[in-house]
Scaffold this active site. Structure first.
Site, PDB file in Angstrom:
ATOM      1  N   GLU A 290       0.825  -1.210   0.000  1.00 23.82           N
ATOM      2  CA  GLU A 290       0.000   0.000   0.000  1.00 23.82           C
ATOM      3  C   GLU A 290       0.864   1.267   0.000  1.00 23.82           C
ATOM      4  O   GLU A 290       0.897   2.013   0.976  1.00 23.82           O
ATOM      5  CB  GLU A 290      -0.895   0.021   1.242  1.00 23.82           C
ATOM      6  CG  GLU A 290      -1.853  -1.143   1.318  1.00 23.82           C
ATOM      7  CD  GLU A 290      -2.388  -1.358   2.731  1.00 23.82           C
ATOM      8  OE1 GLU A 290      -3.285  -2.198   2.894  1.00 23.82           O
ATOM      9  OE2 GLU A 290      -1.891  -0.696   3.673  1.00 23.82           O
ATOM     10  N   CYS A 361      -2.072  32.578  13.150  1.00 20.52           N
ATOM     11  CA  CYS A 361      -1.810  33.246  14.422  1.00 20.52           C
ATOM     12  C   CYS A 361      -1.285  32.221  15.426  1.00 20.52           C
ATOM     13  O   CYS A 361      -1.913  31.918  16.439  1.00 20.52           O
ATOM     14  CB  CYS A 361      -3.077  33.923  14.936  1.00 20.52           C
ATOM     15  SG  CYS A 361      -2.785  35.048  16.296  1.00 20.52           S
TER      16      CYS A 361
END
Length: 443
Positions: A290, A361
């Protein structure tokens, strides 16, 4: 910055990806912008398929869509002959909406909900990777109610610790994933699954981690899984048809990273399978893997526009871009390292060392520390390489920042595969209760 795939510096001194000038891509699509080198994605996919064909074993290569899951990507990997790994209803829905063949979809996850299991069973997907006893009981009950039999693999932890970041290491005993081989729960799971009337046990799944640069961990995992499989065969008479060895194959993010070639990883795995299973199994099991990051990681580049800067004499110079942890949270999560260049002035000599800050921020919103660049000006374009995996996939709307667009670039053509979010998209799910509803003062 190392140039991956089709990336090059064109005659204008601009970074070019897939034959597309990044300065022109900025004018067309704005920034931040994810750019995927389509040819490199296809090349990586083919490297896996060709390496497994050379092994002589039966196999499936399933793209781990958690790395980058959009409908266009699902269609691309289908064209390349890969199967698809999903871990949520959203990834499953994306695949189905893209028309991906359901019988080539594998469903992972350590906490699948009843609704997700219902959805996947109704879609007739190819296989469930069962992670725990609770899931096994739920899956058996739902399949029985529908009068169906579903294919499963049992995820096991082989007790192998990969040399990687602790947050992306999954094969050790102390893991939230899977049935442990060492403490006997894996054997108990095989016993239960093998007698469940509506579960067709195909075999085992093992995944030891991510961003792995050596083969020894995979070889040890094969040995542990093979030893357990032989024990199960001798004691229960259960012979596994499929062994899924997961993914985790590393890529080059920075100069210090030393990944192997795809063929090296595959050869080490398949040789280990032949050696470890050969004496006990009349027919070797089919091998599944995978890969996710190693297919899309180095094919992705994020393009930013430089905004403000702040120079602290004797300390550092901060250069801020119009994105940050909302489009790439990996530096904040894993202390991930990246390379970058000025895409609009790619031939200019480096003159200063700066640190690239995002616009969120948060003091921790830093993309790259101590990066050598030419003298940086507001309006320059910064290209950060190897952002194809777990960047768009993990993007957020923190500070209500819009998520970027995604384009595929190939042979001089760019195609939009994900639209840039609008401000209306940001508020589209919001609901103001009638009891506090007021007419907006700003329109």
């Amino acid at each position: 910055m190392y140039l991956h795939g089709t990336s090059k510096i064109n005659t204008k001194g601009h970074l070019e990806i897939g034959g597309c000038d990044t300065v022109e891509l900025k004018e067309t699509y704005e920034t931040p912008l994810y750019i995927m080198d389509e040819a490199l994605v296809r090349q990586r996919s083919r490297e896996y398929m060709e390496a497994f064909r050379a092994s002589g074993l039966n196999f499936q290569v399933a793209y781990a869509s958690k790395a980058f899951c959009v409908m266009a990507m699902c269609r691309l990997v289908e064209e390349e002959g890969l199967s698809l790994d999903v871990v949520s209803e959203g990834e499953l829905y994306t695949a189905l909406q893209a028309g991906f063949p359901a019988n080539r979809i594998h469903f992972h996850g350590n906490n699948k909900t009843p609704e997700e299991l219902e959805m996947a069973i109704s879609a007739n997907i190819g296989c469930f990777v069962v992670d725990n006893f609770t899931e096994m009981h739920m899956l058996q009950a739902i399949a029985a109610e529908k009068g169906l039999s579903v294919n499963i693999l049992l995820r096991v932890t082989p007790g192998v610790e990969a040399h990687t970041h602790e947050y992306i290491s999954t094969g050790q005993t102390d893991s939230k994933f899977g049935f442990d081989i060492g403490n006997g729960s894996a054997f108990e799971a095989v016993e239960l699954a093998s007698i469940s009337l509506n579960l067709n046990l195909l075999g085992l799944h093992s995944h030891i981690g991510s961003q792995i640069f050596e083969v020894e961990g995979f070889q040890m995992a094969v040995e542990r899984v093979a030893g357990f499989s032989i024990q199960v065969k001798e004691k229960l008479g259960v012979v596994f048809k499929v062994i899924n060895l997961g993914g985790g194959f590393g890529i080059r993010y920075t100069e210090g990273d030393t990944p192997l070639k795809v063929s090296d990883y595959v050869k080490a795995i398949t040789d280990s399978v032949k050696q470890s299973f050969g004496g006990a199994y009349a027919q070797l099991p089919e091998i599944w893997v995978e890969p996710g990051r190693s297919i899309v990681g180095d094919a992705g580049t994020t393009l930013y526009t430089v905004g403000t800067s702040k120079n602290i004499p004797g300390v550092r110079k901060y250069v801020a871009v119009d994105g940050g942890m909302t489009d790439n949270p990996r530096p904040a999560l894993y202390e991930s390292k990246y390379e970058a260049m000025l895409a609009n002035r790619a031939n200019d000599a480096n003159e200063e060392t700066v640190s690239i800050a995002g616009k969120c921020c948060e003091s921790g919103d830093m993309l790259i520390w101590d990066l050598d660049l030419p003298q940086v000006n507001s309006g320059d374009l910064l290209a950060v390489s190897c952002t194809g995996a777990y960047n768009y996939a993990m993007a957020s709307n923190y500070n209500r920042i819009r998520r970027p667009a995604v384009v595929f670039a190939k042979d001089g053509q760019s195609d939009l595969v994900v639209k840039r979010e609008t401000l209306q998209d940001i508020v589209s799910g919001d609901v103001i209760p009638e009891r506090i509803a007021k007419q907006p003062s700003y329109k």
